[in-house]
Design an enzyme around this catalytic site. Structure first.
Site, short mmCIF file in Angstrom:
data_model
loop_
_atom_site.label_atom_id
_atom_site.label_comp_id
_atom_site.label_asym_id
_atom_site.label_seq_id
_atom_site.Cartn_x
_atom_site.Cartn_y
_atom_site.Cartn_z
N PRO A 125 0.79 -1.24 0.00
CA PRO A 125 0.00 0.00 0.00
C PRO A 125 0.82 1.29 0.00
CG PRO A 125 0.05 -0.92 2.20
CD PRO A 125 0.79 -1.89 1.32
N CYS A 126 1.50 1.56 -1.10
CA CYS A 126 2.25 2.81 -1.21
C CYS A 126 1.30 4.01 -1.20
CB CYS A 126 3.14 2.81 -2.45
SG CYS A 126 2.28 2.50 -4.00
#
Length: 355
Positions: A317-318
């Site tokens: 989850p950047c």
């Protein structure tokens, strides 16, 4: 692509009636012909089940459709300058070509002028248009599950060279029995935020990206070269698993992604990605915080670059990493998607128990 049945039926009726109020509102991709049209196209109307509807021409191009020669959807809503028309024709003559400034000079076209005129009309640069056309061709067989030769014929080629060149430059040459290469399988996934492509084998997921992500083409090339791999259209148990998990994620019914993933990158990038996996749904972190967690407090810019190199969108989850001042910062899939994902997860309350 529009997935709401009510909207699709409304647009289909507009297409049947050639309703000019809808010109520029949607573009219709016709599966049987491989072209996309605007609402007032004079061609014979397709069946409802053979239509896909898109908000922009770029979306239709990335889905593998080419502009219809009857209604010329790229000319709407205004007549286009001769220069821009010629540029579109050049792409159709050689759709697998990668355009550079030097190519414009050879044609006696000033690159800056070309970019400005093209973007003024279409809201995207000529390079974006050419890339969307090229990527759409390469992704078409993935989207439809057809054999390459069928997709090549649908794309309008009399010979296989153009389509296969476009596909192989991005996905790698189809392997032969004598090749010692890894085989990976690419699958098309429709989501609420637009189509995505997954690349996997029977053990791991290697890539999950939005098909309109800038730089996706080079990202796929780097991956297959690093892994000595060729990519072909197909499904594996891993690609089916991530497809199912994504559906649950968008319905807020997934507690945690459990699809096995494989990182390829530098040790620094891997360290950043492992920290990203620790950020819980509904929470955000900052680039500064990540730098401290991997004991590289002065490497904030490098952290941002590693985030941008993440090849497993949403799973790693950047999008949960923001600037210290609370602003969103960049995102490979587009800042609007980043905002949507953060808002989606902030209200992620309807979580089903593990199966």
């Amino acid at each position: 692509m529009f997935n709401d049945e009510t909207i699709k039926k409304l647009y289909y009726q507009a297409l049947l009636e050639r309703d000019s109020k809808y010109d520029g509102i949607f573009f219709a991709g016709i599966k049987t012909t491989g072209v996309f049209c605007h609402a007032t196209c004079p061609a014979r109307k397709p069946k409802y089940e053979n239509c896909h509807f898109y908000e922009t021409a770029e979306e239709a191009l990335l889905a593998g459709f080419r502009p219809c020669k009857r209604c010329n959807p790229m000319s709407y809503p205004k007549e286009i300058p001769t220069l821009v028309h010629e540029m579109i024709e050049l792409v159709e003559e050689n759709p697998e070509k990668r355009w550079k400034d030097a190519d414009f000079s050879k044609l006696g076209i000033h690159a800056v002028t070309a970019r400005r005129q093209f973007k003024k009309i279409y809201g995207m640069t000529f390079v974006q248009y050419a890339r969307a056309r090229r990527m759409g061709m390469a992704l078409k067989s993935i989207r439809t599950g057809e054999k390459i030769i069928n997709a090549q014929l649908d794309a309008g080629y009399d010979s296989s060279s153009g389509f296969i060149d476009s596909f192989s430059k991005i996905m790698g040459n189809p392997p032969t029995k004598s090749d010692n290469v890894k085989i990976l399988y690419a699958n098309w996934l429709d989501t609420k935020l637009g189509p995505m492509v997954s690349i996997a084998d029977d053990e791991f997921l290697f890539l999950l990206e939005f098909v309109d992500r800038r730089g996706l083409e080079k990202e796929i090339e780097r991956m297959r070269k690093r892994l000595n791999a060729a990519v072909i259209p197909g499904n594996t148990r891993i690609s089916m698993k991530i497809d199912n998990e994504l559906k649950k994620y968008f319905e807020k019914k997934l507690e945690k992604f459990e699809t096995p993933i494989k990182f390829y990158g530098t040790n620094f990038q891997k360290a950043v990605w492992h920290e990203l996996l620790k950020i819980e749904i509904g929470k955000v972190s900052t680039y500064k915080d990540l730098a401290k967690l991997i004991n590289k407090p002065t490497s904030i810019r490098a952290i941002g670059n590693a985030n941008g190199a993440n090849q497993l969108s949403i799973i790693v989850p950047c999008h949960r990493v923001i600037q210290t001042d609370g602003t969103l910062g960049g995102y490979g899939g587009g800042v609007e998607r980043k905002k949507w994902l953060i808002d989606h997860e902030r209200n992620y309350n309807d979580i089903a128990p593990k199966e």
